[in-house]
Write a protein that holds these residues in place. Structure first.
Motif, mmCIF file in Angstrom:
data_model
loop_
_atom_site.group_PDB
_atom_site.id
_atom_site.type_symbol
_atom_site.label_atom_id
_atom_site.label_comp_id
_atom_site.label_asym_id
_atom_site.label_seq_id
_atom_site.Cartn_x
_atom_site.Cartn_y
_atom_site.Cartn_z
ATOM 1 N N LEU A 163 32.643 34.735 55.169
ATOM 2 C CA LEU A 163 33.932 35.110 55.766
ATOM 3 C C LEU A 163 35.065 35.078 54.736
ATOM 4 O O LEU A 163 35.926 35.967 54.730
ATOM 5 C CB LEU A 163 34.260 34.187 56.937
ATOM 6 N N ILE A 164 35.066 34.083 53.882
ATOM 7 C CA ILE A 164 36.101 34.007 52.832
ATOM 8 C C ILE A 164 35.998 35.217 51.907
ATOM 9 O O ILE A 164 36.996 35.873 51.604
ATOM 10 C CB ILE A 164 35.977 32.685 52.036
ATOM 11 N N THR A 165 34.787 35.498 51.458
ATOM 12 C CA THR A 165 34.595 36.625 50.541
ATOM 13 C C THR A 165 34.966 37.947 51.210
ATOM 14 O O THR A 165 35.658 38.787 50.613
ATOM 15 C CB THR A 165 33.133 36.667 50.050
ATOM 16 N N THR A 166 34.540 38.139 52.447
ATOM 17 C CA THR A 166 34.859 39.373 53.169
ATOM 18 C C THR A 166 36.354 39.492 53.409
ATOM 19 O O THR A 166 36.948 40.570 53.189
ATOM 20 C CB THR A 166 34.102 39.411 54.509
ATOM 21 N N GLY A 167 36.958 38.411 53.843
ATOM 22 C CA GLY A 167 38.401 38.441 54.097
ATOM 23 C C GLY A 167 39.204 38.734 52.845
ATOM 24 O O GLY A 167 40.136 39.551 52.876
ATOM 25 N N LEU A 168 38.857 38.093 51.762
ATOM 26 C CA LEU A 168 39.577 38.338 50.509
ATOM 27 C C LEU A 168 39.320 39.748 49.978
ATOM 28 O O LEU A 168 40.215 40.368 49.392
ATOM 29 C CB LEU A 168 39.201 37.294 49.467
ATOM 30 N N SER A 169 38.118 40.270 50.191
ATOM 31 C CA SER A 169 37.838 41.649 49.778
ATOM 32 C C SER A 169 38.670 42.640 50.585
ATOM 33 O O SER A 169 39.190 43.625 50.044
ATOM 34 C CB SER A 169 36.355 41.967 49.947
ATOM 35 N N MET A 170 38.807 42.379 51.874
ATOM 36 C CA MET A 170 39.631 43.259 52.718
ATOM 37 C C MET A 170 41.098 43.191 52.293
ATOM 38 O O MET A 170 41.790 44.208 52.260
ATOM 39 C CB MET A 170 39.458 42.882 54.181
ATOM 40 N N ILE A 171 41.556 41.996 51.944
ATOM 41 C CA ILE A 171 42.932 41.849 51.461
ATOM 42 C C ILE A 171 43.106 42.610 50.147
ATOM 43 O O ILE A 171 44.123 43.281 49.931
ATOM 44 C CB ILE A 171 43.289 40.356 51.291
ATOM 45 N N ALA A 172 42.107 42.528 49.282
ATOM 46 C CA ALA A 172 42.184 43.230 47.999
ATOM 47 C C ALA A 172 42.269 44.736 48.200
ATOM 48 O O ALA A 172 43.034 45.423 47.519
ATOM 49 C CB ALA A 172 40.971 42.883 47.147
ATOM 50 N N VAL A 173 41.505 45.262 49.150
ATOM 51 C CA VAL A 173 41.520 46.699 49.401
ATOM 52 C C VAL A 173 42.875 47.134 49.966
ATOM 53 O O VAL A 173 43.441 48.152 49.558
ATOM 54 C CB VAL A 173 40.371 47.085 50.350
ATOM 55 N N ARG A 174 43.438 46.367 50.885
ATOM 56 C CA ARG A 174 44.707 46.737 51.520
ATOM 57 C C ARG A 174 45.913 46.558 50.604
ATOM 58 O O ARG A 174 46.889 47.277 50.714
ATOM 59 C CB ARG A 174 44.910 45.930 52.793
ATOM 60 N N THR A 175 45.857 45.574 49.721
ATOM 61 C CA THR A 175 47.015 45.309 48.860
ATOM 62 C C THR A 175 46.842 45.880 47.466
ATOM 63 O O THR A 175 47.684 45.658 46.614
ATOM 64 C CB THR A 175 47.257 43.792 48.743
ATOM 65 N N GLU A 176 45.758 46.569 47.239
ATOM 66 C CA GLU A 176 45.466 47.186 45.948
ATOM 67 C C GLU A 176 45.420 46.155 44.806
ATOM 68 O O GLU A 176 45.806 46.441 43.678
ATOM 69 C CB GLU A 176 46.472 48.297 45.643
ATOM 70 N N THR A 177 44.979 44.955 45.132
ATOM 71 C CA THR A 177 44.768 43.918 44.122
ATOM 72 C C THR A 177 43.437 44.202 43.438
ATOM 73 O O THR A 177 42.513 44.718 44.056
ATOM 74 C CB THR A 177 44.720 42.524 44.785
ATOM 75 N N GLU A 178 43.353 43.861 42.176
ATOM 76 C CA GLU A 178 42.101 44.105 41.475
ATOM 77 C C GLU A 178 40.991 43.259 42.086
ATOM 78 O O GLU A 178 41.172 42.075 42.385
ATOM 79 C CB GLU A 178 42.251 43.776 39.989
ATOM 80 N N LEU A 179 39.868 43.877 42.252
ATOM 81 C CA LEU A 179 38.738 43.231 42.915
ATOM 82 C C LEU A 179 38.203 42.051 42.106
ATOM 83 O O LEU A 179 37.735 41.070 42.682
ATOM 84 C CB LEU A 179 37.627 44.260 43.153
ATOM 85 N N ARG A 180 38.331 42.096 40.801
ATOM 86 C CA ARG A 180 37.811 40.985 40.005
ATOM 87 C C ARG A 180 38.603 39.707 40.232
ATOM 88 O O ARG A 180 38.055 38.618 40.207
ATOM 89 C CB ARG A 180 37.754 41.339 38.535
#
Length: 150
Positions: free
Chosen positions: A37-54
């Motif tokens: 859940l943490i990984t999925t949630g942070l990945s979704m945040i990265a996609v929406r905020t255009e933060t680098e995935l790394r």
């Protein structure tokens, strides 16, 4: 003593159908779910905020490792205590006991170790009483024979 510690603690049928809500398996399963859940949630945040995935990947790995460390410590600390108590029992110190404050398999193990210590202490006491009685009973006839011979 054929009943296990879990049966002594809860003589009725388990409402969980054999699975305990606080078992080690449940805790490890929750660890996996929370990590995902943490990984999925942070990945979704990265996609929406255009933060680098790394950055999100590194942050989620750190969060998951911290949670894993916490769970691992909560599972291994009682084992260290049980090991120390079992070692002292094996050396003849039957006064030490393990705290029985858990409601999982480690709590059952703590109860079993304490019951074992009680039984070993009782057997040791009976053995010492038997040796004392036998030595007393043997001394009395020997003293009588010695008196007759003198």
């Amino acid at each position: 003593m054929s009943d296990g510690p879990a049966r002594r603690r809860n003589p009725g049928k388990s409402p969980w159908g054999g699975a305990r809500p606080f078992s080690i398996k449940t805790k490890l399963g929750a660890l996996v779910v929370i990590s995902v859940l943490i990984t999925t949630g942070l990945s979704m945040i990265a996609v929406r905020t255009e933060t680098e995935l790394r950055f999100i990947t590194v942050f989620s790995m750190i969060a998951t490792l911290l949670i894993t460390q916490f769970v691992a410590h909560s599972l291994t600390a009682p084992l260290d205590d049980m090991n120390a108590v079992a070692r002292s029992i094996s050396h003849g110190d039957y006064t030490r006991r393990v705290r029985e404050n858990r409601r999982d398999e480690l709590g059952d193990l703590a109860q079993t170790i304490n019951a074992m210590a009680d039984e070993l202490e009782a057997q040791d006491r009976q053995r010492k009483e038997l040796v004392a009685n036998v030595s007393h009973e043997l001394r009395t006839p020997i003293a009588g024979l010695r008196a007759v011979l003198e």
